[in-house]
Design an enzyme around this catalytic site. Structure first.
Site, PDB file in Angstrom:
ATOM      1  N   ASN A 202       0.789  -1.299   0.026  1.00  0.00           N
ATOM      2  CA  ASN A 202       0.079  -0.081   0.100  1.00  0.00           C
ATOM      3  C   ASN A 202       0.854   1.276  -0.071  1.00  0.00           C
ATOM      4  O   ASN A 202       0.488   2.268   0.424  1.00  0.00           O
ATOM      5  CB  ASN A 202      -0.895  -0.015   1.002  1.00  0.00           C
ATOM      6  CG  ASN A 202      -0.422   0.051   2.572  1.00  0.00           C
ATOM      7  OD1 ASN A 202       0.737  -0.241   2.646  1.00  0.00           O
ATOM      8  ND2 ASN A 202      -1.293   0.379   3.601  1.00  0.00           N
TER       9      ASN A 202
ATOM     10  N   HIS B 186       3.203   4.345   4.791  1.00  0.00           N
ATOM     11  CA  HIS B 186       2.994   4.249   5.938  1.00  0.00           C
ATOM     12  C   HIS B 186       3.067   5.521   6.641  1.00  0.00           C
ATOM     13  O   HIS B 186       3.576   6.342   6.277  1.00  0.00           O
ATOM     14  CB  HIS B 186       3.721   3.232   6.587  1.00  0.00           C
ATOM     15  CG  HIS B 186       3.753   3.365   8.536  1.00  0.00           C
ATOM     16  ND1 HIS B 186       2.574   2.554   9.023  1.00  0.00           N
ATOM     17  CD2 HIS B 186       4.184   4.306   9.323  1.00  0.00           C
ATOM     18  CE1 HIS B 186       2.596   3.123  10.472  1.00  0.00           C
ATOM     19  NE2 HIS B 186       3.708   4.045  10.610  1.00  0.00           N
TER      20      HIS B 186
HETATM   21  P1  CMP Z   1       0.614   0.466   7.756  1.00  0.00           P
HETATM   22  O1  CMP Z   1       0.033   1.662   7.835  1.00  0.00           O
HETATM   23  O2  CMP Z   1       2.089   0.006   7.420  1.00  0.00           O
HETATM   24  O3  CMP Z   1       0.251  -0.332   9.045  1.00  0.00           O
HETATM   25  C1  CMP Z   1       0.205  -1.826   9.183  1.00  0.00           C
HETATM   26  C2  CMP Z   1       0.184  -2.471   7.944  1.00  0.00           C
HETATM   27  O4  CMP Z   1      -0.168  -3.723   7.735  1.00  0.00           O
HETATM   28  C3  CMP Z   1      -0.840  -1.821   6.886  1.00  0.00           C
HETATM   29  O5  CMP Z   1      -0.147  -0.346   6.781  1.00  0.00           O
HETATM   30  C4  CMP Z   1      -1.156  -2.510   5.708  1.00  0.00           C
HETATM   31  O6  CMP Z   1      -0.171  -2.436   4.959  1.00  0.00           O
HETATM   32  C5  CMP Z   1      -0.458  -4.113   6.587  1.00  0.00           C
HETATM   33  N1  CMP Z   1      -1.867  -4.921   6.722  1.00  0.00           N
HETATM   34  C6  CMP Z   1      -2.037  -6.289   5.915  1.00  0.00           C
HETATM   35  N2  CMP Z   1      -3.392  -6.527   6.273  1.00  0.00           N
HETATM   36  C7  CMP Z   1      -3.884  -5.663   6.948  1.00  0.00           C
HETATM   37  C8  CMP Z   1      -5.243  -5.607   7.674  1.00  0.00           C
HETATM   38  N3  CMP Z   1      -6.143  -6.753   7.508  1.00  0.00           N
HETATM   39  N4  CMP Z   1      -5.667  -4.605   8.435  1.00  0.00           N
HETATM   40  C9  CMP Z   1      -4.661  -3.551   8.404  1.00  0.00           C
HETATM   41  N5  CMP Z   1      -3.334  -3.526   7.871  1.00  0.00           N
HETATM   42  C10 CMP Z   1      -3.084  -4.857   7.297  1.00  0.00           C
END
Ligand code: CMP
Length: 141
Positions: free
Chosen positions: A112, A115
């Protein structure tokens, strides 16, 4: 003025779009006041995401975040934490609004693109995790 932590994730560094994402920060009034590129090792990634250690996606998250270099920066702006979350868009790019970084550059909830700290309290913890005070070129602490 407020500080927040941003990480440009492996999918975005792979796609060679660090500059495009930096432009989004600058166009939206953020100053980049600290930055470093790191290839996270297991311990560094696991410590950073310790808050998620009981989640089903944790192991995959750590594997992914250690798969290629990331670009880590401290952003300064008024209401930086909330404003940064707004321009990043929803965690899942499918839910992210038009014009947000994740809508435009991310491909899945794992890949994604970016962060961002989710609260002022966590921003302080996350910034201190990666940067010493004298590596941050901001007048606020
Ligand atoms: P980030 O903001 O980096 O914080 C935790 C990361 O876990 C999130 O972005 C996503 O890229 C990853 N992730 C994978 N699966 C999930 C989920 N079901 N809910 C939230 N974060 C997820």
């Amino acid at each position: 003025m407020e500080l927040t932590l941003s990480i440009i994730k492996p999918d975005a560094t792979d796609k060679n779009i660090i500059g495009k994402i930096y432009s989004r920060f600058e166009q939206n009034g953020f100053r980049i006041v600290a930055a470093k590129m790191l290839h996270l090792n297991y311990d560094l990634a696991a410590g950073f995401y310790a808050i998620h250690k009981d989640k089903a996606f944790y192991q995959e998250l750590i594997n992914y975040m250690t798969s290629a270099p990331v670009m880590i920066q401290v952003l300064e702006a008024e209401n930086a934490v909330a404003k940064h979350r707004e321009i990043m868009g929803a965690t899942n790019p499918k839910d992210a609004k038009e014009g947000t970084i994740r809508r435009d550059f991310a491909s899945s909830i794992d890949k994604n693109a970016v962060h961002g700290s989710d609260s002022i309290e966590n921003a302080k913890i996350e910034i201190a995790y990666f940067f010493k005070d004298d590596e941050i070129y901001s007048n606020i602490s």
